[in-house]
Scaffold this motif. Structure first.
Motif, PDB file in Angstrom:
ATOM      1  N   VAL A 297       0.838  -1.204   0.000  1.00 48.36           N
ATOM      2  CA  VAL A 297       0.000   0.000   0.000  1.00 48.36           C
ATOM      3  C   VAL A 297       0.875   1.257   0.000  1.00 48.36           C
ATOM      4  CG1 VAL A 297      -1.649   1.343   1.346  1.00 48.36           C
ATOM      5  CG2 VAL A 297      -1.951  -1.129   1.110  1.00 48.36           C
ATOM      6  N   ILE A 298       1.828   1.308   0.927  1.00 45.72           N
ATOM      7  CA  ILE A 298       2.715   2.475   1.003  1.00 45.72           C
ATOM      8  C   ILE A 298       3.535   2.603  -0.276  1.00 45.72           C
ATOM      9  CG2 ILE A 298       4.642   3.509   2.239  1.00 45.72           C
ATOM     10  CD1 ILE A 298       1.991   3.618   3.717  1.00 45.72           C
ATOM     11  N   GLY A 299       4.053   1.479  -0.771  1.00 46.26           N
ATOM     12  CA  GLY A 299       4.857   1.511  -1.989  1.00 46.26           C
ATOM     13  C   GLY A 299       4.063   1.976  -3.195  1.00 46.26           C
ATOM     14  N   GLY A 300       2.833   1.498  -3.343  1.00 49.57           N
ATOM     15  CA  GLY A 300       2.015   1.905  -4.476  1.00 49.57           C
ATOM     16  C   GLY A 300       1.715   3.393  -4.459  1.00 49.57           C
ATOM     17  N   ILE A 301       1.339   3.915  -3.298  1.00 50.00           N
ATOM     18  CA  ILE A 301       1.037   5.342  -3.187  1.00 50.00           C
ATOM     19  C   ILE A 301       2.296   6.179  -3.445  1.00 50.00           C
ATOM     20  CG2 ILE A 301       0.331   7.165  -1.592  1.00 50.00           C
ATOM     21  CD1 ILE A 301      -1.461   5.097  -0.219  1.00 50.00           C
ATOM     22  N   ALA A 302       3.401   5.793  -2.812  1.00 48.26           N
ATOM     23  CA  ALA A 302       4.645   6.555  -2.975  1.00 48.26           C
ATOM     24  C   ALA A 302       5.119   6.530  -4.420  1.00 48.26           C
ATOM     25  CB  ALA A 302       5.728   5.998  -2.050  1.00 48.26           C
ATOM     26  N   LEU A 303       4.994   5.381  -5.084  1.00 49.32           N
ATOM     27  CA  LEU A 303       5.462   5.283  -6.469  1.00 49.32           C
ATOM     28  C   LEU A 303       4.625   6.163  -7.390  1.00 49.32           C
ATOM     29  CD1 LEU A 303       7.402   3.970  -8.452  1.00 49.32           C
ATOM     30  CD2 LEU A 303       5.771   2.106  -8.732  1.00 49.32           C
TER      31      LEU A 303
END
Length: 465
Positions: A297-303
């Motif tokens: 979740v964090i990775g998808g949003i940050a990317l």
């Protein structure tokens, strides 16, 4: 009766309507709107200026004051701001302030575009030579010690410190910039020759010099002084002469809204770079450990946020490719027996790609060496941790599957004529052997043949009493 009421309402609307309309179209507010451009000019700056101009029109402001203190910035953002100034029905005054501030590079174009230009004492502007986006400054500086050019070959216009393009592409860029700033200078009646000099030779002027050379009209110590000196001056808006009445104006500063502040934060190259790395590594951890959810979740949003920011910045696709290749090679090192070659190559590719990620040397839009070094060390640390985990996994005993079944110890349940049943790892198996056993004997699994085990006496079994 109904017809009478209808006619009464109609008459009332006709009477009250004009009065209401006049009440809404009152005289423009006696206000000067202040917009601050402090720092590098980028996408967030142009959006802030656009919103500020819209708000100024809504408030029917008498004048807009752009307070400038900028080292320059991105060419597309600068041109968007200049376009807003040229289209503005409200007079725009640029004011380079406070003392010690500058309007360098892109800031010089904005000063030339405004209807009235002012500077505070001890400020300067200029150095408007465009930065070559292919890396480096892109321009060659000639001086008196340059013995590569003979005296007879020097052009009449060559001077110490003059910059000349080193390729056809650079010549096009600098000529385009010269034409652009000359057009602005001619439109506002300012010094055209110095405008060209600011581009070709990166010339600069102090406040007093700029006023004496007709680059700016006013040198003011503070905002009230500026508004007082602007009183009665005439500017051209939409081919019409407009007299400024600024002495008695109230000033209202418009701050950047939350969206402008967020955009300014994420379009910082260091922040965009870190967001992209967080996104890539977050998704990678999610793929390695499915079901963790949080890293994904964090990775998808940050990317997504990082890619949006990078889309607004002048990135090099070669640098981005090297960076992604480095990450891929470091990941591959954890799964392929390359004895560190892929990992070392990945770290080098990652570092070089990071340094080349942002093109040119645009002020305020380059990666910090400290950020690149930290990210490279962190990625190398991730590689070491991954390799250590793989090494431990290879050394760990197998606990599932057929490999775990072989050499496992078991106990005979019953046996007759070279075959029987044994209990191995909590499961009943049909078994056979060249040896004879009795109930309770310990055996060792040699081989699995379909659903039957080949066993032998367990050499580690305690002797029978």
């Amino acid at each position: 009766m109904v017809h009478f009421l209808y006619r009464l309402i109609t008459v009332a609307l006709l009477v009250l309507g004009p009065g209401t309309a006049l009440g809404q179209s009152s005289e423009p507010a006696n206000v000067a709107i202040l917009l601050d451009v402090d720092g590098a000019i980028g996408p967030a700056t142009s959006e802030y200026i656009r919103d500020g101009f819209e708000e100024s029109r809504r408030r029917q402001a008498k004048v807009i004051v752009l307070r400038l203190n900028t080292p320059g910035g991105l060419d597309p953002s600068m041109r968007e701001i200049v376009g807003e100034i040229l289209r503005s029905p409200i007079p725009v005054v640029s004011y380079v302030t406070p003392s010690g501030a500058r309007a360098a590079s892109a800031g010089t174009y904005i000063v030339y575009a405004t209807h009235l230009a002012a500077m505070a004492p001890s400020t300067h502007l200029g150095a408007a030579t465009p930065v070559q986006l292919g890396g480096g400054s892109g321009w060659r500086t000639d001086d008196k010690k340059d013995d590569d050019k003979k005296d007879g070959d020097k052009k009449e216009g060559d001077k110490k410190g003059a910059s000349s393009p080193t390729s056809a592409g650079e010549a096009k860029a600098i000529n385009d910039a010269v034409a652009y700033i000359r057009g602005l200078a001619e439109l506002r009646g300012r010094n055209v020759s110095w405008a060209e000099k600011a581009v070709r030779e990166a010339a600069t002027l102090t406040a007093s010099e700029a006023q004496s050379q007709r680059v700016v009209e006013i040198v003011a110590k503070d905002l009230p002084d500026l508004l007082s000196q602007a009183e009665g001056r005439t500017v051209t808006i939409n081919d019409q002469q407009v007299a400024l009445h600024t002495r008695s104006l109230n000033t209202t500063a418009i701050e950047a809204n939350w969206r402008n502040r967020i955009l300014a934060t994420i379009t910082n190259p260091n922040i965009a770079y870190i967001l992209m790395l967080i996104g890539l590594y977050g998704l990678l951890f999610e793929f390695i450990s499915p079901g963790a959810v949080f890293p994904g979740v964090i990775g998808g949003i940050a990317l997504l946020v990082g890619l949006y920011a990078l889309n607004l910045l002048p990135i090099s696709y070669a640098g981005a490719g090297l960076l992604l290749l480095g990450i891929a090679m470091m990941i591959a090192e954890a799964f392929l027996p390359s004895f560190g070659v892929l990992g070392i190559g990945g770290v080098i590719s990652f570092a070089v790609g990071s340094l080349f990620l942002f093109r040119g040397d645009v002020p305020g839009f380059h990666l910090s060496w400290a950020v690149v070094a930290t990210a490279t060390i962190a990625s190398a640390g991730f590689l070491v941790i991954a390799l250590a985990a793989v090494w431990r996994a290879h050394r760990r005993d197998v606990v599932t599957g057929e490999a775990a079944l072989l050499r496992s110890a078991g106990q005979v349940l019953w046996w007759a004529d070279g075959k029987g049943e044994v209990l191995v790892r909590g499961e009943r198996w049909a078994a056979k052997s060249e040896s004879e056993f009795t109930r309770g004997d310990r055996v060792r699994v040699l081989e699995r043949q379909n659903l039957k085990l080949l066993v032998e006496p367990d050499p580690d079994a305690p002797p029978k009493s």
